[in-house]
Motif scaffolding. Structure first.
Motif, PDB file in Angstrom:
ATOM      1  N   ASN A 160      61.214  49.685  21.953  1.00  0.00           N
ATOM      2  CA  ASN A 160      61.120  49.598  23.405  1.00  0.00           C
ATOM      3  C   ASN A 160      60.440  50.820  24.015  1.00  0.00           C
ATOM      4  OD1 ASN A 160      62.030  47.087  24.349  1.00  0.00           O
ATOM      5  ND2 ASN A 160      64.135  47.657  23.867  1.00  0.00           N
ATOM      6  N   LEU A 161      60.260  51.854  23.230  1.00  0.00           N
ATOM      7  CA  LEU A 161      59.587  53.050  23.718  1.00  0.00           C
ATOM      8  C   LEU A 161      58.127  53.104  23.281  1.00  0.00           C
ATOM      9  CD1 LEU A 161      59.718  55.765  25.162  1.00  0.00           C
ATOM     10  CD2 LEU A 161      60.501  56.782  23.028  1.00  0.00           C
ATOM     11  N   ILE A 162      57.816  52.538  22.122  1.00  0.00           N
ATOM     12  CA  ILE A 162      56.474  52.655  21.551  1.00  0.00           C
ATOM     13  C   ILE A 162      55.850  51.272  21.390  1.00  0.00           C
ATOM     14  CG2 ILE A 162      55.115  53.465  19.584  1.00  0.00           C
ATOM     15  CD1 ILE A 162      57.494  55.405  19.001  1.00  0.00           C
ATOM     16  N   LEU A 163      54.770  51.047  22.130  1.00  0.00           N
ATOM     17  CA  LEU A 163      54.012  49.803  22.035  1.00  0.00           C
ATOM     18  C   LEU A 163      52.531  50.157  21.993  1.00  0.00           C
ATOM     19  CD1 LEU A 163      56.471  49.297  24.379  1.00  0.00           C
ATOM     20  CD2 LEU A 163      55.774  46.987  23.841  1.00  0.00           C
ATOM     21  N   ASN A 164      51.726  49.188  21.612  1.00  0.00           N
ATOM     22  CA  ASN A 164      50.285  49.389  21.525  1.00  0.00           C
ATOM     23  C   ASN A 164      49.601  48.116  21.995  1.00  0.00           C
ATOM     24  OD1 ASN A 164      47.672  49.093  19.724  1.00  0.00           O
ATOM     25  ND2 ASN A 164      48.129  51.266  19.941  1.00  0.00           N
ATOM     26  N   MET A 165      48.648  48.245  22.908  1.00  0.00           N
ATOM     27  CA  MET A 165      47.909  47.093  23.421  1.00  0.00           C
ATOM     28  C   MET A 165      46.487  47.128  22.878  1.00  0.00           C
ATOM     29  SD  MET A 165      47.191  45.975  27.375  1.00  0.00           S
ATOM     30  CE  MET A 165      48.944  45.807  27.708  1.00  0.00           C
ATOM     31  N   ASN A 166      46.048  45.996  22.339  1.00  0.00           N
ATOM     32  CA  ASN A 166      44.710  45.881  21.750  1.00  0.00           C
ATOM     33  C   ASN A 166      43.967  44.740  22.430  1.00  0.00           C
ATOM     34  OD1 ASN A 166      45.167  47.624  19.146  1.00  0.00           O
ATOM     35  ND2 ASN A 166      46.943  46.310  19.373  1.00  0.00           N
ATOM     36  N   VAL A 167      42.741  45.007  22.871  1.00  0.00           N
ATOM     37  CA  VAL A 167      41.903  43.986  23.486  1.00  0.00           C
ATOM     38  C   VAL A 167      40.708  43.748  22.566  1.00  0.00           C
ATOM     39  CG1 VAL A 167      40.424  43.402  25.452  1.00  0.00           C
ATOM     40  CG2 VAL A 167      42.606  44.562  25.837  1.00  0.00           C
ATOM     41  N   TYR A 168      40.444  42.477  22.284  1.00  0.00           N
ATOM     42  CA  TYR A 168      39.348  42.071  21.413  1.00  0.00           C
ATOM     43  C   TYR A 168      38.431  41.118  22.159  1.00  0.00           C
ATOM     44  CZ  TYR A 168      42.760  43.552  17.891  1.00  0.00           C
ATOM     45  OH  TYR A 168      43.679  44.263  17.163  1.00  0.00           O
ATOM     46  N   ILE A 169      37.140  41.332  22.028  1.00  0.00           N
ATOM     47  CA  ILE A 169      36.151  40.410  22.592  1.00  0.00           C
ATOM     48  C   ILE A 169      35.089  40.192  21.527  1.00  0.00           C
ATOM     49  CG2 ILE A 169      34.405  40.054  24.388  1.00  0.00           C
ATOM     50  CD1 ILE A 169      36.196  41.771  26.222  1.00  0.00           C
ATOM     51  N   ALA A 170      34.735  38.928  21.313  1.00  0.00           N
ATOM     52  CA  ALA A 170      33.769  38.585  20.265  1.00  0.00           C
ATOM     53  C   ALA A 170      32.734  37.601  20.801  1.00  0.00           C
ATOM     54  CB  ALA A 170      34.502  37.976  19.072  1.00  0.00           C
ATOM     55  N   ASP A 171      31.630  37.537  20.084  1.00  0.00           N
ATOM     56  CA  ASP A 171      30.561  36.582  20.366  1.00  0.00           C
ATOM     57  C   ASP A 171      30.773  35.392  19.436  1.00  0.00           C
ATOM     58  OD1 ASP A 171      28.207  35.080  20.385  1.00  0.00           O
ATOM     59  OD2 ASP A 171      26.910  36.839  20.471  1.00  0.00           O
ATOM     60  N   PRO A 172      31.093  34.211  19.969  1.00  0.00           N
ATOM     61  CA  PRO A 172      31.353  33.061  19.102  1.00  0.00           C
ATOM     62  C   PRO A 172      30.143  32.644  18.273  1.00  0.00           C
ATOM     63  CG  PRO A 172      31.926  32.556  21.386  1.00  0.00           C
ATOM     64  CD  PRO A 172      31.279  33.888  21.377  1.00  0.00           C
ATOM     65  N   GLU A 173      28.970  32.868  18.802  1.00  0.00           N
ATOM     66  CA  GLU A 173      27.759  32.449  18.096  1.00  0.00           C
ATOM     67  C   GLU A 173      27.569  33.225  16.795  1.00  0.00           C
ATOM     68  OE1 GLU A 173      24.991  29.808  17.454  1.00  0.00           O
ATOM     69  OE2 GLU A 173      26.178  29.783  19.288  1.00  0.00           O
TER      70      GLU A 173
ATOM     71  N   LYS B 292      30.912  37.991  15.684  1.00  0.00           N
ATOM     72  CA  LYS B 292      30.971  39.464  15.616  1.00  0.00           C
ATOM     73  C   LYS B 292      31.766  39.999  16.800  1.00  0.00           C
ATOM     74  CE  LYS B 292      27.994  39.919  12.196  1.00  0.00           C
ATOM     75  NZ  LYS B 292      28.503  39.991  10.877  1.00  0.00           N
ATOM     76  N   TYR B 293      32.568  41.016  16.510  1.00  0.00           N
ATOM     77  CA  TYR B 293      33.291  41.691  17.582  1.00  0.00           C
ATOM     78  C   TYR B 293      32.308  42.503  18.419  1.00  0.00           C
ATOM     79  CZ  TYR B 293      37.747  40.678  15.313  1.00  0.00           C
ATOM     80  OH  TYR B 293      38.830  40.044  14.759  1.00  0.00           O
ATOM     81  N   LEU B 294      32.463  42.427  19.741  1.00  0.00           N
ATOM     82  CA  LEU B 294      31.641  43.201  20.659  1.00  0.00           C
ATOM     83  C   LEU B 294      32.441  44.318  21.313  1.00  0.00           C
ATOM     84  CD1 LEU B 294      29.867  40.198  22.393  1.00  0.00           C
ATOM     85  CD2 LEU B 294      28.987  41.625  20.542  1.00  0.00           C
TER      86      LEU B 294
ATOM     87  N   VAL C   5      34.555  35.218  23.601  1.00  0.00           N
ATOM     88  CA  VAL C   5      35.980  34.905  23.489  1.00  0.00           C
ATOM     89  C   VAL C   5      36.736  36.223  23.477  1.00  0.00           C
ATOM     90  CG1 VAL C   5      35.773  32.699  22.280  1.00  0.00           C
ATOM     91  CG2 VAL C   5      35.884  34.798  20.966  1.00  0.00           C
ATOM     92  N   GLY C   6      37.949  36.188  23.990  1.00  0.00           N
ATOM     93  CA  GLY C   6      38.755  37.400  23.999  1.00  0.00           C
ATOM     94  C   GLY C   6      40.216  37.077  23.837  1.00  0.00           C
ATOM     95  N   TRP C   7      40.963  38.059  23.379  1.00  0.00           N
ATOM     96  CA  TRP C   7      42.403  37.922  23.237  1.00  0.00           C
ATOM     97  C   TRP C   7      43.017  39.308  23.246  1.00  0.00           C
ATOM     98  CZ3 TRP C   7      38.807  37.164  19.543  1.00  0.00           C
ATOM     99  CH2 TRP C   7      38.890  37.905  18.368  1.00  0.00           C
ATOM    100  N   ILE C   8      44.311  39.342  23.466  1.00  0.00           N
ATOM    101  CA  ILE C   8      45.050  40.604  23.522  1.00  0.00           C
ATOM    102  C   ILE C   8      46.225  40.506  22.566  1.00  0.00           C
ATOM    103  CG2 ILE C   8      46.473  42.110  24.980  1.00  0.00           C
ATOM    104  CD1 ILE C   8      44.817  41.122  27.384  1.00  0.00           C
TER     105      ILE C   8
END
Length: 165
Positions: A115-128, A131-133, A105-108
Motif C-alpha cells: 500500500n506504500l509502494i506502487l509503480n505505474m507503467n504506460v505503454y503505447i505501440a504502433d499496431p501496424e 513496435k513500442y513507441l 494502442v495503449g494500456w496502463i
C-alpha cells in the motif's frame, strides 16, 4: 467582407487539417498487478482507481487534440477478458489495434508491491509494426486516488506530451 470570408475559410481548412492529423487511439485498459493478492486482495477502491485513471488518460489524449479515442468493440473486449493480460500476450495488442483500425494502442499497468509502494507503467505501440513507441514508468508512494491521479498526470505532462513538443 472578402477578408473576413478568406479568414473564415482558412480557419475551416486549418481545422480540417488538424482533425485529419489526429491519430486513432485504442485504449486497451488498466491492469493492476497485485504482488500480494493472497495477503491483500485487490479492493473496490483500487478497481475504481483503475477506471478513473483510464478515463483520465483517454481524456488527456483527446484534450491534447492529437488523438481520437476508438471505442473497443464487444468482440475485442471479450478477447481481452478471456485472453492473457494485455502487455503479456505476445502481440495481442497489435491484433486488437488492427481489428479496431487504430493508429496507436495503449494500456496502463499498475504494480502494487504494497500500500506504500506502487509503480505505474504506460505503454503505447504502433499496431501496424507491433513496435513500442512509448514506455514510461513512475513510482507511486501511497495507494490513494490522489497519488494515482497525480502520478499519471506527472507521467503524461513530463514525458509523453513533452516528447511531442
Amino acid at each position: 467582407m472578402l477578408t473576413v470570408l478568406l479568414l473564415f475559410s482558412a480557419s475551416l481548412i486549418g481545422s480540417a487539417g488538424a482533425e485529419a492529423a489526429q491519430l486513432r487511439f485504442a485504449f486497451l485498459g488498466v491492469r493492476l498487478q497485485n504482488d500480494n493478492e493472497r495477503l491483500e486482495p485487490t479492493t473496490r477502491a483500487e478497481r475504481d482507481r483503475m477506471t478513473a485513471i483510464g478515463g483520465q488518460f483517454t481524456s488527456a489524449l483527446e484534450t491534447s487534440g492529437g488523438y481520437v479515442i476508438v471505442p473497443l468493440t464487444d468482440e475485442v473486449r471479450a478477447k481481452i477478458a478471456s485472453g492473457q493480460p494485455v502487455g503479456t500476450c505476445g502481440g495481442c495488442e497489435a491484433d486488437y489495434g488492427k481489428a479496431l483500425k487504430a493508429d496507436r494502442v495503449g494500456w496502463i499497468t499498475v504494480q502494487k508491491v504494497s500500500n506504500l509502494i506502487l509503480n505505474m507503467n504506460v505503454y503505447i505501440a504502433d499496431p501496424e509494426t507491433d513496435k513500442y513507441l512509448f514506455i514510461k514508468s513512475v513510482d507511486i508512494r501511497g495507494n490513494t486516488d490522489e497519488s494515482w491521479s497525480r502520478s499519471l498526470k506527472y507521467l503524461l505532462d513530463n514525458y509523453f506530451f513533452e516528447q511531442k513538443s
